[in-house]
Write a protein that holds these residues in place. Structure first.
Motif, short mmCIF file in Angstrom:
data_model
loop_
_atom_site.label_atom_id
_atom_site.label_comp_id
_atom_site.label_asym_id
_atom_site.label_seq_id
_atom_site.Cartn_x
_atom_site.Cartn_y
_atom_site.Cartn_z
N SER A 176 18.94 40.06 35.14
CA SER A 176 18.68 41.37 34.56
C SER A 176 19.41 42.10 33.83
N VAL A 177 20.89 41.85 34.25
CA VAL A 177 21.90 42.29 33.26
C VAL A 177 21.54 41.70 31.83
N ALA A 178 21.28 40.31 31.88
CA ALA A 178 21.23 39.65 30.42
C ALA A 178 20.14 40.19 29.83
N ALA A 179 19.00 40.57 30.38
CA ALA A 179 17.99 41.33 29.79
C ALA A 179 18.32 42.95 29.35
N LYS A 180 19.20 43.55 30.06
CA LYS A 180 19.63 44.71 29.35
C LYS A 180 20.52 44.69 28.32
N VAL A 181 21.29 43.57 28.25
CA VAL A 181 22.35 43.04 26.68
C VAL A 181 21.34 43.15 25.86
N LEU A 182 20.28 42.08 26.07
CA LEU A 182 19.36 41.86 25.11
C LEU A 182 18.36 43.05 24.28
N ALA A 183 18.38 44.02 25.35
CA ALA A 183 17.65 45.36 24.87
C ALA A 183 18.75 46.36 24.07
N GLY A 184 19.87 45.91 24.28
CA GLY A 184 20.81 46.50 23.53
C GLY A 184 21.23 46.20 22.25
N ILE A 185 20.91 44.69 21.82
CA ILE A 185 21.14 44.41 20.80
C ILE A 185 20.34 45.15 19.51
N ASP A 186 20.95 45.15 18.35
CA ASP A 186 20.45 45.51 17.18
C ASP A 186 19.17 44.83 16.94
N GLY A 187 17.99 45.14 16.74
CA GLY A 187 16.91 44.34 16.28
C GLY A 187 17.02 43.53 15.08
#
Length: 231
Positions: A176-187
């Motif tokens: 879940s934490v990794a998914a949040k990191v992915l959501a915060g990475i510049d598209g």
């Protein structure tokens, strides 16, 4: 806070007599932390702040008694009832109903009154939206963030050296934490490809099905992120 002395003797009682007087005072074994509902619910962070303020602003009564009550209270919050009972007994305290909320007495008969939030959050605690926030992008690692008690903020360092600060809830897994990191990475950095974030701590890949704490992570430590295309 008033102090009701249980004896009117004008001369100090010998140690044996004092111990006997204490043993005859009504007391019950401590009860597990009680559930309660607040008429005006607050967030978990608010109760944690009020709890800390309460313990740090006691000016009446004896300091050593407040210290013992605080230590016992933390044990009760953590489900360590036997340890809490040992602290109460060692401090010479009596709890007539077995419930701290109903009052505690020291060995001089002084009563100590304690609020419910000192030992447990209410059942109807409010989770504020900012406390459950998923990702705080570009947040300096040491900036203060309000989080749910038992959760935390982890600084995740990307390969290029930039940091993403992620708020996580109690029991939240690494996946879940990794998914949040992915959501915060510049598209733009994803370049349209489907990518996967793998988290690493102290040189080893973290198990996605376990929490950070279960794998040795400590508050303030940095977790590294490996971002790669899915195969």
């Amino acid at each position: 806070m008033g102090c009701c002395i249980s004896t009117t003797a004008t001369t100090p009682a010998p140690p044996a007599a004092a111990a006997q007087a204490l043993s005859t005072r009504p007391t019950q074994p401590l009860k597990p932390k009680a559930t309660w509902r607040s008429p005006r619910p607050r967030s978990a962070a608010t109760y944690a702040r009020r709890r800390q303020e309460f313990w740090e602003t006691r000016v009446t009564g004896r300091a050593e008694v407040w210290q013992a009550l605080r230590a016992a209270g933390e044990c009760i919050r953590g489900g360590q009832l036997e340890l809490a009972q040992g602290i109460v007994d060692a401090a010479g305290l009596t709890v007539p109903t077995g419930d701290f909320f109903d009052g505690v007495y020291d060995d001089l008969g002084c009563r100590y009154e304690l609020p419910e939030y000192a030992f447990a959050d209410p059942e109807n605690v409010v989770v504020e939206s900012r406390e459950a926030a998923a990702v705080v992008v570009g947040l300096p690692p040491r900036k203060e963030v309000v989080v749910v008690e038992g959760g935390g903020v982890v600084t995740v360092r990307l390969a290029e050296g930039s940091d993403v600060a992620v708020c996580f809830l109690p029991g939240e897994t690494v996946a879940s934490v990794a998914a949040k990191v992915l959501a915060g990475i510049d598209g733009k950095k994803k370049q349209g490809a489907e990518v996967k974030v793998t988290l690493m701590y102290l040189g080893r890949i973290l198990d996605e099905n376990r929490t950070l704490h279960q794998q040795g992570w400590k508050k303030g430590d940095v977790v590294n992120a490996l971002v790669r295309a899915r195969r």
